[in-house]
Design a protein around this motif. Structure first.
Motif, mmCIF file in Angstrom:
data_model
loop_
_atom_site.group_PDB
_atom_site.id
_atom_site.type_symbol
_atom_site.label_atom_id
_atom_site.label_comp_id
_atom_site.label_asym_id
_atom_site.label_seq_id
_atom_site.Cartn_x
_atom_site.Cartn_y
_atom_site.Cartn_z
ATOM 1 N N HIS A 293 0.796 -1.216 0.000
ATOM 2 C CA HIS A 293 0.000 0.000 0.000
ATOM 3 C C HIS A 293 0.833 1.273 0.000
ATOM 4 C CE1 HIS A 293 -3.151 -2.766 0.670
ATOM 5 N NE2 HIS A 293 -4.036 -1.894 1.093
ATOM 6 N N PHE A 294 2.137 1.150 0.180
ATOM 7 C CA PHE A 294 2.969 2.342 0.384
ATOM 8 C C PHE A 294 4.163 2.382 -0.566
ATOM 9 C CE2 PHE A 294 0.930 1.069 4.319
ATOM 10 C CZ PHE A 294 0.150 2.193 4.574
ATOM 11 N N LEU A 295 4.029 1.685 -1.697
ATOM 12 C CA LEU A 295 5.071 1.695 -2.719
ATOM 13 C C LEU A 295 4.472 2.106 -4.056
ATOM 14 C CD1 LEU A 295 6.950 -1.659 -1.936
ATOM 15 C CD2 LEU A 295 7.587 0.665 -1.224
ATOM 16 N N ARG A 296 5.289 2.692 -4.888
ATOM 17 C CA ARG A 296 4.898 3.013 -6.253
ATOM 18 C C ARG A 296 6.077 2.724 -7.164
ATOM 19 N NH1 ARG A 296 7.324 8.025 -7.266
ATOM 20 N NH2 ARG A 296 7.648 9.375 -5.437
ATOM 21 N N LYS B 139 7.349 -0.745 -7.321
ATOM 22 C CA LYS B 139 6.189 -1.622 -7.470
ATOM 23 C C LYS B 139 5.731 -1.592 -8.917
ATOM 24 C CE LYS B 139 1.480 -2.328 -5.744
ATOM 25 N NZ LYS B 139 1.624 -3.789 -5.743
ATOM 26 N N ASN C 68 0.701 2.082 -11.151
ATOM 27 C CA ASN C 68 1.356 2.285 -9.868
ATOM 28 C C ASN C 68 2.205 3.559 -9.879
ATOM 29 O OD1 ASN C 68 0.822 -0.153 -8.005
ATOM 30 N ND2 ASN C 68 1.303 -1.118 -9.971
ATOM 31 N N SER D 239 1.506 5.791 -4.691
ATOM 32 C CA SER D 239 1.223 4.796 -3.665
ATOM 33 C C SER D 239 -0.272 4.813 -3.352
ATOM 34 C CB SER D 239 2.010 5.107 -2.390
ATOM 35 O OG SER D 239 3.398 5.080 -2.638
ATOM 36 N N TYR E 76 -1.112 6.495 2.439
ATOM 37 C CA TYR E 76 -0.031 7.216 3.103
ATOM 38 C C TYR E 76 -0.329 7.292 4.596
ATOM 39 C CZ TYR E 76 -3.325 11.155 3.167
ATOM 40 O OH TYR E 76 -4.428 11.942 3.381
ATOM 41 N N ILE F 228 6.270 7.193 0.168
ATOM 42 C CA ILE F 228 6.813 5.858 -0.101
ATOM 43 C C ILE F 228 7.486 5.331 1.156
ATOM 44 C CG2 ILE F 228 8.299 4.430 -1.549
ATOM 45 C CD1 ILE F 228 8.320 6.579 -3.631
ATOM 46 N N ASN G 70 5.208 -7.116 -5.872
ATOM 47 C CA ASN G 70 5.898 -6.338 -4.856
ATOM 48 C C ASN G 70 7.338 -6.819 -4.773
ATOM 49 O OD1 ASN G 70 3.881 -4.553 -3.395
ATOM 50 N ND2 ASN G 70 2.802 -6.518 -3.361
#
Length: 519
Positions: free
Chosen positions: A323-326, A330, A336, A339, A342, A376, A393
């Motif tokens: 949920h907290f990566l782009r 990711k 993507n 994210s 946050y 991130i 991921n």
């Protein structure tokens, strides 16, 4: 070791072909390379199955695998251990933002809505958290294995027999501890073929029984393993010590009349762990932290090791970092760009005040005060391997107990015992690794609160924060939780999860969690 610097250059690499079951069992017996992917011939049978060491190995593997099934059902570690205190929000413009809003529902402690199969987020499977059947299957498997080992199994000498009993006892007690944090009181039994309807027992009693059950086996497991494939992925003496520390600390929060006894036990266990020199803190470098997050490191006390190299079938949703990566951490890139979620800036600023040096603030995060999808959690961005349109991921482990966390429990127990200088020494072991300003403040409540926040910083995203709030009663204090419980909610156990009605199907003595029945 692939890390965030080289991630953009990665073109992917081929996965190993999953071995057929017979070959996997042979590999498990020799090196345990695919420990969590092995399926035994029979899960719960007795004399016709437990005939050799290979049978025991495959059955132990299955227990770990069955437990992992439960935390692979959705965004479970994040949902149960991080989101419920209210600091996580959906990023504006996030992919599937209507479904992602479940993180805010969790933060409002509206679990019945979060579990609603008709809601946009039904694919999070939070209704499955209420179903404890799989946990009891793990416990039943452990009970049968221990019984058969105590009877004697051909080809297993006394040393190996004691080691397997210790490992199975760890898994059983670990499962009870996990359930206590979710449901409060639980049904406790250790008989191999229990058929009797049993009521739920008070959670403090359950954990005291687990402590008494597990402690005699502590020295029957090695501190570590010569085979690096087993580090962290198989229970060790460090795993048992970490679990004993956690069970004692949980009980200290609820059995207040006996809390000093629990704190002394944690202080002694923590000293034993540190003085063993069996584990270490890795430097916060790309190579060092990448090794920790990949798993099987000297910092891991217990984890569910997963690897794309073994074709492990992780649900794309299940890792906390999802949920907290782009992109470029990711994939795929086209959906993507930001994210999904946050952490609110007021919380992050409290964790990492700008005036206090701390390498984790820059090394583990990007745009941490953005209140947007630019946030991130780079802490979980190491070991990127995907490319193109794969929905993946980073290839990281599912960390449960880490040496740093045990050191901070040690510091917490020492502070509660007013052994402030010793507590500060343990606390500063973690801050030194983080290249953070050493703690030089006072003792008493100031020190206790600082240690709590240090656990929030160090264990960010590892599924401990909400349970730390509950066991220390800080969940009722708005200085520590954005959406605190009031004292009535806390006492009625609004911090638990509901228990599925199906728990009563074959056991009329089960009483469900009253708080959730009255919502």
């Amino acid at each position: 070791m692939m890390n965030r610097i080289t991630a953009r250059q990665i073109k992917g690499y081929s996965q190993l072909i999953r071995s057929i079951a017979t070959v996997a069992l042979v590999l498990l017996a020799s090196a345990c390379k695919e420990f969590l992917t092995v399926q035994p011939v029979d899960r719960l049978t007795g004399n016709n199955f437990y005939l050799s060491k290979d049978d025991v190995e495959s059955n132990v593997a299955n227990m770990y695998s069955m437990f992992f099934d439960k935390i692979n059902e959705g965004w479970i570690i994040g949902g149960i251990g991080e989101a419920r205190s209210g600091e996580i929000f959906v990023s504006p413009g996030a992919n599937s933002s209507a479904a992602r809003r479940v993180v805010e529902v969790l933060g409002e402690n509206d679990l019945l809505y979060a579990m609603d199969s008709g809601a946009p987020w039904n694919w999070y499977n939070y209704q499955q958290v209420a179903n404890w059947t799989r946990y009891y299957q793990v416990i039943q498997t452990a009970n049968i294995l221990i019984d058969k080992l105590e009877e004697g199994i051909a080809g297993i000498g006394d040393i190996d027999r004691q080691r397997y009993i210790a490992e199975a006892t760890f898994i059983r007690c670990f499962t009870y501890w996990w359930m206590v944090r979710l449901y409060g009181d639980v049904v406790y039994y250790t008989s191999p073929y229990n058929a009797e309807s049993l009521p739920r027992e008070p959670m403090v009693d359950v954990l005291n029984k687990c402590i008494a059950d597990l402690k005699p086996h502590k020295n029957n497991l090695p501190w570590t393993f010569a085979d690096p494939a087993l580090k962290g992925a198989r229970a060790s003496r460090g795993s048992i010590i970490a679990l004993l520390m956690h069970m004692n600390m949980w009980n200290a929060g609820f059995d207040r009349n006996n809390r000093e006894r629990y704190y002394r036990e944690v202080a002694d266990l923590g000293s034993e762990l540190i003085q063993s020199n069996a584990y270490r803190l890795y430097p916060l470098t790309e190579e060092g932290w990448g090794t920790v997050m990949k798993g099987r490191s000297d910092e891991s006390l217990f984890e569910f090791y997963r690897s794309i190299n073994y074709s492990d079938n992780n649900a794309p949703l299940s890792p906390f970092g999802d949920h907290f990566l782009r992109w470029p951490y990711k994939f795929p890139r086209f959906n993507n760009q930001i994210s999904h979620c946050y952490f609110i800036d007021t919380y992050m600023a409290k964790l990492f005040p700008s005036a206090v040096a701390d390498k984790r603030a820059d090394f583990w995060f990007e745009d941490m005060l953005s209140n947007s999808g630019q946030f991130i959690a780079v802490k979980f961005a190491f070991n990127v391997y995907a490319s193109g349109n794969e929905d993946r991921n980073p290839d990281n482990t599912f960390m449960i107990f880490r040496y740093a966390g045990a050191i901070l429990l040690h510091a917490e127990a020492l502070a509660e015992l007013s052994r402030d200088n010793e507590a500060i020494a343990s606390l500063n072991m973690i801050r030194d690794r983080a290249e953070a300003t050493p703690y030089t403040g006072g003792g008493g409540q100031e020190l206790k609160d600082f240690i709590f926040w240090e656990r929030c910083r160090e264990l960010f995203g590892e599924g401990h924060r909400y349970f730390d709030l509950v066991r220390t009663q800080r969940i009722m204090n708005p200085s520590f939780a954005r959406n605190p419980l009031n004292s009535d909610q806390y006492n009625r156990r609004a911090w638990t999860w509901p228990i599925a009605q199906s728990a009563r199907n074959n056991n009329p003595k089960i009483v469900l969690n009253e708080y959730w029945l009255s919502r």
